[in-house]
Design an enzyme around this catalytic site. Structure first.
Site, PDB file in Angstrom:
ATOM      1  N   HIS A  11       7.368   5.707   1.061  1.00 14.53           N
ATOM      2  CA  HIS A  11       8.049   4.483   0.636  1.00 14.53           C
ATOM      3  C   HIS A  11       8.904   4.725  -0.610  1.00 14.53           C
ATOM      4  O   HIS A  11      10.046   4.244  -0.709  1.00 14.53           O
ATOM      5  CB  HIS A  11       7.026   3.391   0.298  1.00 14.53           C
ATOM      6  CG  HIS A  11       6.196   2.921   1.450  1.00 14.53           C
ATOM      7  ND1 HIS A  11       4.851   3.184   1.540  1.00 14.53           N
ATOM      8  CD2 HIS A  11       6.516   2.204   2.551  1.00 14.53           C
ATOM      9  CE1 HIS A  11       4.375   2.631   2.638  1.00 14.53           C
ATOM     10  NE2 HIS A  11       5.361   2.043   3.280  1.00 14.53           N
ATOM     11  N   SER A  50       1.455   7.849   5.842  1.00 15.58           N
ATOM     12  CA  SER A  50       1.310   6.513   6.409  1.00 15.58           C
ATOM     13  C   SER A  50       0.260   5.760   5.615  1.00 15.58           C
ATOM     14  O   SER A  50      -0.730   6.356   5.153  1.00 15.58           O
ATOM     15  CB  SER A  50       0.881   6.598   7.883  1.00 15.58           C
ATOM     16  OG  SER A  50       0.457   5.335   8.369  1.00 15.58           O
ATOM     17  N   SER A  51       0.457   4.465   5.469  1.00 18.43           N
ATOM     18  CA  SER A  51      -0.542   3.651   4.786  1.00 18.43           C
ATOM     19  C   SER A  51      -1.883   3.715   5.503  1.00 18.43           C
ATOM     20  O   SER A  51      -2.944   3.616   4.878  1.00 18.43           O
ATOM     21  CB  SER A  51      -0.069   2.201   4.690  1.00 18.43           C
ATOM     22  OG  SER A  51       1.089   2.109   3.886  1.00 18.43           O
ATOM     23  N   ASP A  91       8.830   5.522  11.968  1.00 17.74           N
ATOM     24  CA  ASP A  91       8.795   4.433  12.954  1.00 17.74           C
ATOM     25  C   ASP A  91      10.100   4.479  13.754  1.00 17.74           C
ATOM     26  O   ASP A  91      10.963   3.609  13.627  1.00 17.74           O
ATOM     27  CB  ASP A  91       8.612   3.099  12.246  1.00 17.74           C
ATOM     28  CG  ASP A  91       7.295   3.036  11.488  1.00 17.74           C
ATOM     29  OD1 ASP A  91       6.243   2.957  12.135  1.00 17.74           O
ATOM     30  OD2 ASP A  91       7.326   3.095  10.240  1.00 17.74           O
ATOM     31  N   ASN A 132       0.859  -1.191   0.000  1.00 17.02           N
ATOM     32  CA  ASN A 132       0.000   0.000   0.000  1.00 17.02           C
ATOM     33  C   ASN A 132       0.896   1.243   0.000  1.00 17.02           C
ATOM     34  O   ASN A 132       0.790   2.115   0.856  1.00 17.02           O
ATOM     35  CB  ASN A 132      -0.943  -0.001   1.198  1.00 17.02           C
ATOM     36  CG  ASN A 132      -2.037   1.035   1.074  1.00 17.02           C
ATOM     37  OD1 ASN A 132      -2.446   1.379  -0.026  1.00 17.02           O
ATOM     38  ND2 ASN A 132      -2.495   1.566   2.182  1.00 17.02           N
ATOM     39  N   HIS A 188       3.149   4.623  -0.556  1.00 12.26           N
ATOM     40  CA  HIS A 188       2.917   6.056  -0.722  1.00 12.26           C
ATOM     41  C   HIS A 188       4.259   6.728  -0.982  1.00 12.26           C
ATOM     42  O   HIS A 188       5.310   6.061  -1.085  1.00 12.26           O
ATOM     43  CB  HIS A 188       2.207   6.642   0.504  1.00 12.26           C
ATOM     44  CG  HIS A 188       2.867   6.327   1.819  1.00 12.26           C
ATOM     45  ND1 HIS A 188       4.114   6.812   2.169  1.00 12.26           N
ATOM     46  CD2 HIS A 188       2.460   5.553   2.866  1.00 12.26           C
ATOM     47  CE1 HIS A 188       4.434   6.376   3.364  1.00 12.26           C
ATOM     48  NE2 HIS A 188       3.461   5.610   3.812  1.00 12.26           N
ATOM     49  N   GLU A 189       4.251   8.040  -1.074  1.00 13.40           N
ATOM     50  CA  GLU A 189       5.458   8.777  -1.439  1.00 13.40           C
ATOM     51  C   GLU A 189       6.595   8.549  -0.445  1.00 13.40           C
ATOM     52  O   GLU A 189       7.771   8.568  -0.824  1.00 13.40           O
ATOM     53  CB  GLU A 189       5.136  10.275  -1.543  1.00 13.40           C
ATOM     54  CG  GLU A 189       6.334  11.162  -1.883  1.00 13.40           C
ATOM     55  CD  GLU A 189       7.019  10.813  -3.193  1.00 13.40           C
ATOM     56  OE1 GLU A 189       8.237  11.045  -3.300  1.00 13.40           O
ATOM     57  OE2 GLU A 189       6.336  10.298  -4.114  1.00 13.40           O
ATOM     58  N   GLY A 209      12.309   3.823   7.433  1.00  9.87           N
ATOM     59  CA  GLY A 209      11.847   5.184   7.613  1.00  9.87           C
ATOM     60  C   GLY A 209      11.931   5.647   9.057  1.00  9.87           C
ATOM     61  O   GLY A 209      11.732   4.868   9.995  1.00  9.87           O
ATOM     62  N   ALA A 210      12.181   6.950   9.227  1.00  8.20           N
ATOM     63  CA  ALA A 210      12.316   7.538  10.564  1.00  8.20           C
ATOM     64  C   ALA A 210      10.976   7.723  11.265  1.00  8.20           C
ATOM     65  O   ALA A 210      10.947   7.935  12.473  1.00  8.20           O
ATOM     66  CB  ALA A 210      13.031   8.890  10.470  1.00  8.20           C
TER      67      ALA A 210
END
EC number: 6.3.2.1
Length: 279
Positions: A33, A185-186, A150, A28, A30-31, A147-148
């Protein structure tokens, strides 16, 4: 881009292709990712992304069954970013037998914050990440990009990679935000139109908390309680809003600018959002 589903096919495809740069995802996309994929492309010889919704990191009442699965769309997006390999295992491919061996992260890092409100979450994360890293980096050392947003997860994965001497550098990709500041976020897709307009309040609460924490004589527990109350008054159900040391996520004894992070997790309607702000 080539898509593979089994570990054997992935290892065969990566054999002899040099240093992998890897972005693990649950799909799923997004930008945020895609930004990690662009970062990865500059760090290795072959860019690999995975899509796998990992049952082990969902609690029984969470959204494993309803988590959005958009494989064809995701594959098209990855192809557009120049990703070389998509590893999209089925559950039976990654877990051909019950996963009775698991990774137990250091409780001093993993049992607070997210680990407190989602017990067992980081065991599931570490177990699947270790397995994915062993699949991708069986033939050559390389880099994996996380990613930061998380923040605690990034720290847990880095500690695991260090302690197990994995042949993988764990790189950090900065949080990607919408124009109004909401971290991508997804799960943002679960928000109603009205909730989406409200969602920026979480990051605003973290900014306010960070500003207060740097004031002379700041009372951090009181500031945190005030931030929680203010978010509740706006209709949220917060789990935590807190200031911690970046180094170990412990409460700071002597708060100093450049060494701190404000972290928050809160539910808006049926959607749980997390965010953080280094300061």
């Amino acid at each position: 881009m080539q898509t593979v589903h089994t570990i054997a096919d992935l290892r065969a495809l990566l054999s002899g292709r040099g240093r992998p740069a890897f972005v693990p995802t649950m799909g799923n996309l997004h930008e945020g990712h895609l930004g990690l994929v662009r970062q990865a492309r500059a760090l290795g010889d072959v860019t690999v992304a995975s899509i796998f919704v990992n049952r082990l990191q969902f609690l029984p009442h969470e959204d494993f069954d309803s988590y959005p699965r958009t494989l064809q769309r995701d594959a098209d997006l990855l192809r557009g970013e120049g990703c070389d390999v998509l590893f999209a295992p089925r559950e039976a491919d990654l877990y051909p037998e019950p996963q009775t061996f698991t990774v137990q992260p250091d409780p001093r890092l993993a049992d607070m914050l997210e680990g407190h409100f989602r017990p067992g979450f980081f065991t599931g994360v570490c177990t699947v990440v270790l397995k994915l890293l062993s699949c991708v980096f069986a033939g050559s050392p390389g880099v994996a990009v996380f990613g930061a947003k998380d923040y605690q997860q990034l720290m847990v994965v880095r500690a695991m990679a260090r302690q197990f001497a994995l042949p993988v550098q764990i790189a950090c990709g900065q949080t990607c935000r919408a124009a109004d500041g909401l971290a991508l976020s997804s799960r943002n897709g679960y928000l109603s139109e009205a909730e989406r307009a409200q969602a920026v309040q979480l990051f605003a609460a973290l900014r306010s908390l960070a500003q207060g924490a740097l004031a002379p004589g700041a009372d951090l527990p009181a500031l945190e309680q005030h931030a929680l109350a203010a978010l509740r008054a706006q209709g949220w159900q917060p789990d935590y809003l807190t200031v911690r040391q970046r180094s170990d996520l412990q409460a700071p004894r002597n708060p100093q600018a450049g060494q701190l992070v404000a972290l928050g997790a809160a539910r808006l309607g049926n959607t749980r959002l997390i965010d953080n702000l280094e300061f």
